[in-house]
Design a protein around this motif. Structure first.
Motif, mmCIF file in Angstrom:
data_model
loop_
_atom_site.group_PDB
_atom_site.id
_atom_site.type_symbol
_atom_site.label_atom_id
_atom_site.label_comp_id
_atom_site.label_asym_id
_atom_site.label_seq_id
_atom_site.Cartn_x
_atom_site.Cartn_y
_atom_site.Cartn_z
ATOM 1 N N SER A 125 0.594 -1.647 -0.029
ATOM 2 C CA SER A 125 -0.663 -0.122 0.180
ATOM 3 C C SER A 125 1.161 1.038 -0.091
ATOM 4 O O SER A 125 0.800 2.138 0.526
ATOM 5 N N GLU A 128 -0.512 4.800 -0.767
ATOM 6 C CA GLU A 128 -0.915 5.305 0.660
ATOM 7 C C GLU A 128 -0.575 6.956 0.717
ATOM 8 O O GLU A 128 -0.882 7.573 1.262
ATOM 9 N N SER A 561 3.101 -2.476 -4.670
ATOM 10 C CA SER A 561 1.709 -1.599 -4.555
ATOM 11 C C SER A 561 1.778 -1.140 -6.153
ATOM 12 O O SER A 561 0.398 -0.810 -6.230
ATOM 13 N N ASN A 564 -1.426 -4.055 -6.388
ATOM 14 C CA ASN A 564 -2.301 -3.124 -5.502
ATOM 15 C C ASN A 564 -3.094 -1.734 -5.842
ATOM 16 O O ASN A 564 -4.327 -1.983 -5.936
ATOM 17 N N TRP A 565 -2.350 -1.082 -6.347
ATOM 18 C CA TRP A 565 -2.638 0.489 -7.271
ATOM 19 C C TRP A 565 -3.914 0.652 -7.481
ATOM 20 O O TRP A 565 -4.844 0.908 -7.916
#
Length: 920
Positions: A125, A128, A561, A564-565
């Protein structure tokens, strides 16, 4: 330290560290307190749990070793590093040992990750906290990873491309031990407005109303907090907590700072600094504050131990966070718009500036979500040749909430079988230009739905500098290609696809990266080994691309990441991992494979890349249970689709790359009368152990892009309409085209893929604009107008659509492995059953059979439900309607007790369905 102010207390309770204070949740909805959460990640544990359990587990392991017994933790239960080998009955000591060593390396890697991240979810993540994010304290925060830089700033058209203006002087915090740089861009106070009295005054950027708009003044909030909560003397606050560290940082590390350690003045030791601070505050007014002092035990520590009186410590810990008072200081979006203008407005162009030991650099940020690779002809949506090399820049994409895209549709349910329509947005139009996301949404998505597919797979969507590379030399992994539109345009495409019931997959390229330095990650911070290996290992042997350093935790943080993005930000439903062989072997897959298991565990196998793929599948499937991952691997690596707990890599599907190569080779090099039915069947079924995990296609974009030929071009490209045998050649081509697609579609696997235009036999290959064709867009498009006129292409489309309906109605792909009971090389007939469906193919170029006998499993009546020779498909219609129903004969054929006698003209395929069972 002598006085603990109201503001510092508020920050102590409510403001996380710089790394965690600007998450997407806070950016969108204002601040919220984050409590530990339960997670479904079986392989994920918190850092606290890890540190608490580690000593106990290590002592237990030592005790078990003394007793001569092994030890297993809860995380190891159900884990067998060589489980899939046992299941498949494979006995290979070297590969089994390799799997055990790989499993141990995975555990060591997770230990290293947990030293820096709370869990694997946080590891994936990074979007974020890295990149550009709005913060509730009327500012925008930027974070970048550049361990080789000694100074970092944001430059752009919002600050005159200055490395100091509006960057370092307004809150540049520098970097941590891992090389992460943090920059604060303050919003601009509008003329006539007064600055906030509180340095931590927060604004809800999204909503128009919250408690801060209730009319309560700051003075009333402080009086209430002082009366009800704080001790006397704790009501002082600072005006700007960033002022001092920003000035110090600019003085020590800014562009005009000393360039060597020798030029730096000596920094006083901790004792000297403490005594100077004590002397400075000796005249401060007394307050009812906890007493602080330093314990000096005589040891030469640079940091002194701070002592707080024990009763005060307990009193401090017993206090609850002053959240209610803090909430009342917040203000809504209306107040923000009235008082401030954004420090970096929506649509601003920017780059990241590095001061490195080798001099200053400007780079497109690695975490940028919208990038322009150069100037574009907006009318034609094309890049002139000289603009392709122009300097790229990032665009700050932060539309106001009223203009930002709002999702309308939920994700479709995960289907039992996949019918994937592979497409490229740029060539999806019928004009010689680059098509846009909006044009694709309007024109192509309805066609895909009408054609009967249930998923689209997009190639070339992620930002890349050179259009002719089809999108495989990716430069910015977090950005959708600006050639096709904005991030919101792509969200609309995905949303509309979901509204039509279509899943959306991305062809993700993590196996290599573009070698460009002005855009992309190569030499990103001036060092050669930031994201990639140095030396020969960092270069692809044949393609000139850069190879990721998968063993580096920060590179893993970036790549995981990124996966997941795309799921979180754009609601994508899965990925096809492109060219795994490029990353899994140091020879990039360009080596001769003997077929021995030794090929998969020798010195050329990149274990770090395998660990990355295991982590990627584990994390994606844990965070998003309905995600689908597809492996594109030409080397048939063992365990691609096996569970990671059993020694596999965890993919849901793998691509059988041998099938399209076989069809291309047969059509180009072998007369159809010499085709081997055994070879065709053997290639199509692939590894029978993984049949239900196979994705197959007769052709994809590789066969028709940049110099290649599609099957339709091979079959029809050389036909001269005026030659006397043109009719026979066209009939032959049509028959073989339909038969190759049908047998590829139905004989094996639960997933089928077709490239955009192949469903109607697109007559031309794809050729992207490049110097060899004078940058022409003539072949970089699709001829959709062929579907409007009667003839060959509309007939092909009718057949393909009925083929998709066959799976939709009968569930062909979701059924178990077919019983292939008839493969005859002399008659060139293939027959197999899949559930109640009987498939029969006669590939013979001349021989037809009036009553061809094929075995069936059940006695009964079989009805013809699909025939490639129907006139509506462009066939001859040789089978009459009175022959559509066939009844079985009690005769042993193909090892089965019953058989059918069917009419079987040459170059024809038929599908029968058992309609009524006869009990004998």
């Amino acid at each position: 330290m002598a006085s603990l102010s109201l503001q510092s207390r508020l920050c102590f309770y409510s403001a996380p560290s710089a790394l965690h204070s600007n998450s997407r949740h806070r950016r969108r909805h204002g601040f919220s307190i984050q409590f530990p959460r339960k997670t479904d990640l079986k392989t994920v544990c918190s850092a606290a749990e890890h540190s608490q359990q580690q000593p106990q587990q290590s002592s237990e392991k030592q005790a078990m070793r003394k007793k001569g017994k092994g030890s297993t933790t809860d995380a190891d239960k159900g884990v067998d590093p060589v489980g899939f080998l046992t299941k498949l009955g494979i006995s290979h000591k070297a590969f089994a040992q390799f799997l055990r060593e790989r499993h141990k390396a995975l555990k060591d890697l997770k230990d290293e990750i947990f030293n820096r991240h709370l869990n694997l979810k946080e590891m994936a993540s990074g979007f974020e906290i890295l990149g550009m994010h709005r913060h509730v304290e009327h500012r925008v925060d930027y974070m970048e990873w550049a361990p080789g830089a000694r100074y970092c700033a944001i430059v752009g058209d919002f600050n005159g491309w200055s490395p100091t203006e509006n960057c370092a002087r307004e809150g540049h915090f520098g970097h941590d031990d891992y090389g992460y740089w943090f920059i604060i861009l303050e919003d601009k106070l509008k003329e006539g407005e007064k600055p906030d009295e509180l340095y931590f005054q927060q604004y809800n950027y999204v909503d128009d109303y919250d408690k801060g708009d209730s009319g309560i003044t700051v003075e009333e909030i402080f009086k209430k907090a002082n009366d009800e909560y704080w001790e006397p003397g704790e009501d002082r606050f600072l005006k700007n907590r960033f002022e001092l560290p920003a000035k110090l940082y600019e003085q020590w590390f800014g562009p005009n700072s000393p360039q060597t350690y020798e030029e730096l003045e000596p920094i006083p030791d901790a004792e000297t600094r403490y005594k100077a601070w004590k002397e400075q505050h000796k005249d401060d007014p007394p307050g009812n504050l906890p007493p602080f002092d330093v314990i000096d035990n005589g040891k030469e520590y640079d940091i002194y131990n701070v002592f707080i009186d024990p009763p005060w410590r307990e009193k401090f810990r017993a206090k609850k966070p002053p959240i209610p008072y803090w909430l009342e200081t917040r203000k809504g979006r209306k107040a923000w718009l009235k008082k401030y203008s954004p420090g970096i407005p929506h649509g601003s162009r920017y780059r990241v500036y590095f001061n490195t030991p080798n001099g200053p650099l400007e780079r497109v940020p690695a975490w940028a979500t919208y990038v322009k690779p150069g100037e574009v002809n907006e009318e034609l949506r094309t890049w002139p040749p000289d603009a392709e090399g122009s300097q790229a820049y990032a665009i700050h994409w932060e539309p106001p909430p009223e203009s930002a895209y709002k999702w309308k549709h939920s994700r479709p349910n995960k289907p039992r079988s996949l019918r994937i329509y592979e497409c490229h947005v740029g060539i999806s139009g019928s004009e010689p230009k680059i098509s846009s996301f909006n044009e694709f949404t309007k024109n192509v998505l309805p066609h895909v739905k009408n054609a009967g597919y249930n998923a689209i797979q997009l190639i070339g969507v992620i930002e890349h500098k050179d259009y002719y590379t089809v999108g495989y030399r990716v430069t910015n992994l977090f950005a959708v290609s600006s050639r096709f539109g904005t991030p919101d345009d792509f969200k609309r495409l995905v949303d509309e696809a979901h509204g039509l019931g279509l899943l959306v997959f991305l062809d993700i390229v993590h196996s290599y990266s573009a070698p460009d330095e002005m855009v992309g990650l190569s030499l990103f911070d001036g060092s050669n080994d930031c994201y990639f290996h140095s030396g020969k290992r960092g270069q692809h042997k044949y393609w000139g691309t850069r190879m990721f350093k998968y063993g580096d935790p920060d590179v893993l943080h970036y790549l995981l990441s990124n996966l997941n993005w795309w799921v979180v930000e754009y609601h994508t439903d899965g990925f096809q991992f492109h060219s795994l062989s490029s990353m899994m072997y140091t020879h990039n897959g360009f080596a001769s494979f003997t077929g021995d298991m030794e090929d998969y565990c020798n010195q050329y196998v990149d274990r770090d890349a395998l660990l990355y793929l295991i982590l990627a599948n584990d994390i994606l499937h844990a965070l998003h249970p309905n995600i689908i991952t597809i492996a594109e691997d030409a080397t048939s690596y063992p365990g691609l689709c096996e569970p990671t707990s059993q020694g596999g890599l965890g993919f849901d599907y793998y691509v059988n790359l041998s099938v399209p190569e076989m069809w291309s080779s047969l059509l180009e090099n072998t007369p159809d009368q010499d085709w081997s039915m055994s070879k065709i069947v053997g290639t199509l079924i692939g590894n029978r152990c993984y049949a239900d995990k196979m994705l197959v296609y007769a052709e994809n974009h590789n066969q028709s892009i940049s110099g290649g030929k599609s099957l339709a071009e091979m079959l029809f490209g050389q036909i001269n309409e005026h030659s006397p045998d043109s009719k026979d050649l066209i009939l032959k081509g049509c028959s073989l085209y339909r038969m190759t697609r049908l047998i590829t579609f139905t004989i094996c696997g639960r997933a089928f893929l077709s490239f955009m235009g192949n469903e109607f036999g697109h007559p031309k290959r794809v050729e992207f604009p490049m110097s060899s064709n004078n940058f022409s867009y003539a072949l970089a498009m699709r001829r959709w107008e062929l579907l409007e006129a009667e003839g060959l292409h509309r007939d092909f489309f009718s057949f393909d659509k009925d083929m998709m309906k066959l799976d939709e109605k009968e569930g062909v792909l979701s059924r178990s492995f077919p019983n292939i009971h008839h493969v005859n090389d002399s008659t060139m007939v293939i027959s197999y059953m899949r559930g109640p469906l009987l498939f029969i193919y006669n590939f013979h170029p001349t021989d037809s059979y009036e009553k061809y006998q094929v075995g069936v499993e059940e006695a009964g009546e079989y009805q013809l439900i699909l025939n490639t020779d129907e006139k509506e498909y462009g066939g001859q219609g040789l089978i009459g309607c009175d022959q559509y129903i066939q009844r079985t004969i009690s005769r042993r054929v193909d090892g089965l007790r019953n058989c059918l006698e069917v009419p079987l003209p040459n170059r024809i395929a038929q599908v029968y369905k058992l309609k009524r069972i006869l009990r004998i």
